[in-house]
Every structure is written in structure tokens, then in C-alpha cells.
Design a protein around this motif. Structure first.
Motif, PDB file in Angstrom:
ATOM      1  N   ASP A 197       0.797  -1.224   0.000  1.00  0.00           N
ATOM      2  CA  ASP A 197       0.000   0.000   0.000  1.00  0.00           C
ATOM      3  C   ASP A 197       0.831   1.277   0.000  1.00  0.00           C
ATOM      4  O   ASP A 197       0.291   2.372   0.099  1.00  0.00           O
ATOM      5  CB  ASP A 197      -0.949   0.020   1.212  1.00  0.00           C
ATOM      6  CG  ASP A 197      -0.184   0.032   2.541  1.00  0.00           C
ATOM      7  OD1 ASP A 197       1.051  -0.030   2.513  1.00  0.00           O
ATOM      8  OD2 ASP A 197      -0.838   0.115   3.594  1.00  0.00           O
ATOM      9  N   SER A 212       2.829   2.335   2.314  1.00  0.00           N
ATOM     10  CA  SER A 212       3.093   2.949   3.623  1.00  0.00           C
ATOM     11  C   SER A 212       4.566   2.735   3.979  1.00  0.00           C
ATOM     12  O   SER A 212       5.189   1.770   3.528  1.00  0.00           O
ATOM     13  CB  SER A 212       2.189   2.350   4.706  1.00  0.00           C
ATOM     14  OG  SER A 212       2.373   0.959   4.780  1.00  0.00           O
ATOM     15  N   TRP A 235       2.441   7.728   4.228  1.00  0.00           N
ATOM     16  CA  TRP A 235       1.635   6.943   3.287  1.00  0.00           C
ATOM     17  C   TRP A 235       1.127   7.883   2.206  1.00  0.00           C
ATOM     18  O   TRP A 235       0.634   8.967   2.527  1.00  0.00           O
ATOM     19  CB  TRP A 235       0.455   6.288   4.014  1.00  0.00           C
ATOM     20  CG  TRP A 235      -0.565   5.690   3.083  1.00  0.00           C
ATOM     21  CD1 TRP A 235      -0.353   4.665   2.192  1.00  0.00           C
ATOM     22  CD2 TRP A 235      -1.926   6.092   2.923  1.00  0.00           C
ATOM     23  NE1 TRP A 235      -1.514   4.398   1.496  1.00  0.00           N
ATOM     24  CE2 TRP A 235      -2.499   5.259   1.931  1.00  0.00           C
ATOM     25  CE3 TRP A 235      -2.729   7.060   3.528  1.00  0.00           C
ATOM     26  CZ2 TRP A 235      -3.819   5.376   1.514  1.00  0.00           C
ATOM     27  CZ3 TRP A 235      -4.052   7.178   3.117  1.00  0.00           C
ATOM     28  CH2 TRP A 235      -4.588   6.343   2.126  1.00  0.00           C
ATOM     29  N   ASN A 265      -1.557   8.814  -0.129  1.00  0.00           N
ATOM     30  CA  ASN A 265      -2.965   8.574  -0.443  1.00  0.00           C
ATOM     31  C   ASN A 265      -3.200   8.855  -1.928  1.00  0.00           C
ATOM     32  O   ASN A 265      -2.998   9.986  -2.378  1.00  0.00           O
ATOM     33  CB  ASN A 265      -3.819   9.514   0.422  1.00  0.00           C
ATOM     34  CG  ASN A 265      -5.299   9.353   0.169  1.00  0.00           C
ATOM     35  OD1 ASN A 265      -5.706   8.653  -0.759  1.00  0.00           O
ATOM     36  ND2 ASN A 265      -6.103   9.997   0.995  1.00  0.00           N
ATOM     37  N   GLU A 308      -7.929  12.488   8.166  1.00  0.00           N
ATOM     38  CA  GLU A 308      -8.044  11.231   7.402  1.00  0.00           C
ATOM     39  C   GLU A 308      -6.675  10.546   7.312  1.00  0.00           C
ATOM     40  O   GLU A 308      -6.546   9.336   7.496  1.00  0.00           O
ATOM     41  CB  GLU A 308      -8.576  11.531   5.995  1.00  0.00           C
ATOM     42  CG  GLU A 308      -8.854  10.269   5.203  1.00  0.00           C
ATOM     43  CD  GLU A 308      -8.854  10.505   3.689  1.00  0.00           C
ATOM     44  OE1 GLU A 308      -8.681  11.655   3.248  1.00  0.00           O
ATOM     45  OE2 GLU A 308      -9.013   9.506   2.969  1.00  0.00           O
ATOM     46  N   GLU A 360      -5.712   6.855   8.657  1.00  0.00           N
ATOM     47  CA  GLU A 360      -5.325   5.850   7.659  1.00  0.00           C
ATOM     48  C   GLU A 360      -3.898   5.338   7.871  1.00  0.00           C
ATOM     49  O   GLU A 360      -3.638   4.143   7.820  1.00  0.00           O
ATOM     50  CB  GLU A 360      -5.424   6.447   6.249  1.00  0.00           C
ATOM     51  CG  GLU A 360      -6.785   6.306   5.636  1.00  0.00           C
ATOM     52  CD  GLU A 360      -7.221   4.855   5.464  1.00  0.00           C
ATOM     53  OE1 GLU A 360      -6.412   4.024   5.051  1.00  0.00           O
ATOM     54  OE2 GLU A 360      -8.382   4.561   5.792  1.00  0.00           O
ATOM     55  N   ARG A 369      -3.728   3.146  11.016  1.00  0.00           N
ATOM     56  CA  ARG A 369      -4.351   1.837  10.789  1.00  0.00           C
ATOM     57  C   ARG A 369      -3.401   0.929   9.983  1.00  0.00           C
ATOM     58  O   ARG A 369      -3.161  -0.229  10.329  1.00  0.00           O
ATOM     59  CB  ARG A 369      -5.662   2.050  10.019  1.00  0.00           C
ATOM     60  CG  ARG A 369      -6.507   0.823   9.827  1.00  0.00           C
ATOM     61  CD  ARG A 369      -7.831   1.178   9.153  1.00  0.00           C
ATOM     62  NE  ARG A 369      -7.719   1.629   7.775  1.00  0.00           N
ATOM     63  CZ  ARG A 369      -7.461   0.852   6.743  1.00  0.00           C
ATOM     64  NH1 ARG A 369      -7.275  -0.445   6.917  1.00  0.00           N
ATOM     65  NH2 ARG A 369      -7.379   1.341   5.519  1.00  0.00           N
ATOM     66  N   ARG A 370      -2.822   1.481   8.927  1.00  0.00           N
ATOM     67  CA  ARG A 370      -1.978   0.678   8.042  1.00  0.00           C
ATOM     68  C   ARG A 370      -0.677   0.265   8.735  1.00  0.00           C
ATOM     69  O   ARG A 370      -0.244  -0.883   8.650  1.00  0.00           O
ATOM     70  CB  ARG A 370      -1.646   1.468   6.762  1.00  0.00           C
ATOM     71  CG  ARG A 370      -2.834   1.605   5.850  1.00  0.00           C
ATOM     72  CD  ARG A 370      -2.664   2.734   4.828  1.00  0.00           C
ATOM     73  NE  ARG A 370      -3.920   2.972   4.150  1.00  0.00           N
ATOM     74  CZ  ARG A 370      -4.338   2.292   3.081  1.00  0.00           C
ATOM     75  NH1 ARG A 370      -3.552   1.389   2.534  1.00  0.00           N
ATOM     76  NH2 ARG A 370      -5.509   2.544   2.544  1.00  0.00           N
TER      77      ARG A 370
END
Ligand code: FAD
Length: 381
Positions: free
Chosen positions: A248, A250, A264, A266, A280, A284, A287-288
């Protein structure tokens, strides 16, 4: 106000502009650098401070070899008092699919052929270099123990201070507002603090180079892309290198002062140069990264920031002369420009002085876009 004169004017007080200033001043040229805000206020001071040799094109590997040779000795060479925080704590590129691993194998084969000692690690070996990682889903990684971290602010200030000691004029809080051109040749530069007669101009204005180049009639294909970073409180130093997860995009690392840096990209982030940050992103990225580094779950967040990538169509830089005599570009570094300051500062000064660059960077020429000669770097974040 009476006009002043310089051999070379540099637009932009990021790490590139300051490195070019020092390299040119070292050669005895009269240099002036204009920065509209404070030094390192653009992409440079907002970067993730990562330095690496793990690239997928020969030219970037060769430049990276030079950069990584320079970082350990730069503080002394630039006679800078503060710590540049050069920290070779390693860099992991983690693959979650066979195609990602295959690309990493190709990159490592190229790096090894050029004398860069990267290698492919199994998930068990990944755990040895980064014990805090949850390796679930990881197929392997490329790894170089000499890659790592450098402080982008002190690196920029170190170049600027060294340039000043050699007579360069570093003017912050000075906006460049225009460029004077006669018969397709640069003759002067206009700023909010007076105009100058100059022989050449180096544009190192990051994503703002688009606007600058328009003043001389050039269309530079750079799109700004916002990227955000989160910083935690400092915790006890653990064994944890820069880690980039290719599932992803990250990335996270422990900095020399013990803080963790999380980033990260986006894909839906605004394509502009504004510095505003978002909730946000905080949610995000947490979490990642927590899924991959669960031991960070109790660590508190202390700040975040946003900075622009200056993205070109092939995510490679634009370096060198342009069709306008005396107007040079050093921009379009996308997400990896900080670490190229040592090599490109030297190369830009060689190009401006009409010398052969010590590494051939003609693949980065401005005209490649209209020639249809795009040149992709597979190891981009
Ligand atoms: C979140 C993030 C993470 C990153 N991580 C890494 C990393 O780990 N490793 C890495 O190598 N790179 C990284 N990068 C990329 C790196 O930060 C940039 O490629 C590099 O710093 C570009 O430096 P620069 O000097 O070319 O441009 P900048 O630092 O952007 O400098 C341009 C300067 O020009 C000034 N300017 C613009 N217009 C004018 C004008 N008209 N007059 C006067 N001044 C003007 C701006 O104020 C600015 O200070 C990252 C970038 C971001 C945003």
C-alpha cells in the motif's frame, strides 16, 4: 534600487538550490540564491529524510553511490557545527506479491552489478533486521544496511552556510517575480527586494518550477502531489530501519532521536502545493502501519506535516540546460530528491560552467518529454 550583479542566480532555497550554490561558489563564481520563505520550507524540510542506493535505473544507482559516499563526510567537508544526523540504519523494500518480488530481484541484480551491496531477504531474514515487524503476507524484501537517514534541515543549512562563507548571497524572504530574457538569453532576474543582472539562472523551485519556467516560455510537465507524514513521541531506540511496504506504499522508521516517522501516499490526495494536513491521513496511516508494527499501538502522536512531491510523467528529475540560453532546470525530483543533493549539486555546477558532468545525466534532459523519450524509475515511493 540600484541593480546588483551575479554570475548565477538560483531560485529556491531547498536542498538542491543550496547544494548548487555551494558547488558554484566553490568554483569562484558570484552566486545569489533567492528563497521566498525560509531555507528548507518547501519539499526539502517536509521529506521523510530517507537515503538509499536501492534504485532500479543505472543512472540513479550511480548517483546514489556518490551520494552515500558523501553523507558520512559532508558535515566535516561543509564545516558545519550541527549534526547532519547521518544514520546508516538500513532500508527495507517489502514485497507482498510475486511481481513485486521479481522487480526487487531485478533492482538488486542491477545494484550488485554496479557495486551496491543490496540483497534479497526472506521473511525470516526480514525479522532479523526489523524484529518488531509483523511479517504476515510478506514474500521477501530487498535490503541495504548502508541506506538510512539524514536530517533534511541541517543538510540544507549546512550547504547554505558553506556557500555564504565562500561569498554567495543567500536571500531568504525574497520572492522571485520574473526573469529577463533578451534574444533567447537570460539577462536578469526580478525579485521583491530588487532586480539583478545575471549570466545564468538555475531553477530549483520544486513544484513551483512550473510557474518560473513559464516566465521564459517553457512548459515544464510537473504536477504537484501532496504527501503527509506523522511523527510520534520519542521512545527507546530499537532495531528498526526505514521500511517501505509495497502493498500500500506505507513507510515507517525510527529516527535517530527515537521518534517514529510514518508516511503513506494517499492516491486520492489533492494534487496541489498546499501544506494543510488532514485527520483522514492520521487515521489511515495509523491503521496501516499498526497492522505491520503492532508494538507502536501505545505510542502517542506529536505532530504531522504535509509537503509536495514534484511529479514528472516518468517520475524522474529534469536536470540541465533548456532551449533558453542560460536557463537551467534542477527540479521534478518526485519523491526522492533530498538524497540527490550531493551528486546533483556538483553536476549542475559542472553543467552551468560548461563542463562535462562527472556522471552522464542526459537521460534527465528537459527535451525528453517532447522527444517521447520517457525514462521510468521502477524504485519510486
Ligand atoms: C512527504 C515527503 C516525503 C519525502 N521523502 C523523501 C525521502 O525520504 N528521501 C528523499 O530523497 N526525498 C524525499 N522527498 C522528496 C524531497 O523532499 C524533494 O525531492 C527535495 O527536497 C526537493 O528539493 P528541492 O530543493 O528541489 O525543492 P524544494 O525543497 O521544494 O525547494 C524549492 C524552494 O523554492 C522556493 N520557491 C518557489 N518559488 C519561488 C520563487 N518564485 N521565488 C523564490 N523562492 C521560490 C520554495 O519556497 C522552496 O523552498 C519527500 C518529499 C515529501 C513531500
Amino acid at each position: 534600487m540600484a541593480r546588483q550583479t551575479a554570475d548565477v542566480a538560483i531560485i529556491g532555497g531547498g536542498v538542491h538550490g543550496c547544494s548548487v550554490a555551494w558547488h558554484l561558489a566553490k568554483e569562484g563564481l558570484k552566486v545569489v540564491l533567492f528563497e521566498r520563505d525560509y531555507l528548507s520550507s518547501g519539499g526539502s524540510g517536509r521529506s521523510a529524510a530517507g537515503i538509499r542506493q536501492q534504485f532500479g535505473t543505472e543512472v540513479n544507482c550511480r548517483l546514489a553511490l556518490y551520494n552515500l559516499e558523501k553523507f558520512p563526510v559532508l558535515q566535516e567537508e561543509l564545516e558545519y557545527e550541527a549534526d547532519l544526523e547521518y544514520d546508516p540504519s538500513g532500508y527495507l523494500w517489502i514485497a507482498y506479491s510475486e511481481s513485486q518480488l521479481e522487480q526487487l530481484r531485478k533492482n538488486v541484480a542491477l545494484q550488485n552489478s554496479l557495486g551496491i551491496n543490496s540483497k534479497i531477504l526472506t521473511p525470516e531474514e526480514i525479522k532479523e533486521v526489523a524484529p518488531g515487524l509483523n511479517t504476515e503476507g510478506m514474500l521477501g524484501a530487498s535490503w541495504n544496511e548502508k541506506d538510512g537517514h539524514i536530517n533534511p534541515h541541517t543538510l540544507t543549512f549546512a550547504y547554505a552556510d558553506a556557500a555564504k562563507r565562500l561569498g554567495a548571497v543567500i536571500q531568504t524572504q525574497t520572492l522571485v517575480t520574473g526573469i529577463e530574457v533578451k534574444e533567447n538569453k537570460v539577462t536578469g532576474i526580478k525579485t521583491t527586494k530588487g532586480d539583478w543582472d545575471v549570466g545564468s539562472i538555475v531553477c530549483a523551485a520544486g513544484p513551483w518550477s512550473v510557474e518560473v519556467a513559464k516566465w521564459v516560455g517553457l512548459d515544464v510537465p510537473i504536477v504537484p502531489e501532496r504527501h503527509q507524514i506523522l511523527i510520534t513521541e520519542p521512545i527507546e531506540r530499537m532495531k528498526h530501519p526505514m521500511t517501505l511496504c509495497l502493498d500500500d506504499g506505507s513507510y515507517f522508521k525510527q529516527c535517530p532521536n527515537g521518534t517514529f516517522m510514518l508516511g503513506w501516499g494517499n492516491p486520492n490526495e489533492k494534487k496541489d502545493t498546499s501544506f494543510e494536513s488532514s485527520w483522514e491521513f492520521l487515521l489511515e496511516v495509523s491503521r496501516r502501519v499498526l497492522a505491520k508494527m503492532p508494538c507502536l499501538s501505545e505510542v502517542r502522536v506529536v505532530r504531522q506535516w504535509t509537503g509536495p512531491y514534484d511529479i514528472t510523467p516518468d517520475q524522474q528529475a529534469i536536470v540541465g540546460a533548456t532551449p533558453v540560453e542560460g536557463f537551467y532546470l534542477d527540479c521534478g525530483w518526485s519523491g526522492h530528491g533530498l538524497q540527490f543533493a550531493p551528486s546533483i549539486g556538483r553536476i549542475m555546477s559542472e553543467i552551468v560552467m560548461g563542463q562535462e558532468p562527472f556522471i552522464d545525466v542526459s537521460v534527465f534532459r528537459f527535451t525528453r518529454f517532447e522527444e517521447g523519450e520517457l525514462f521510468f524509475e521502477p524504485a519510486c515511493i
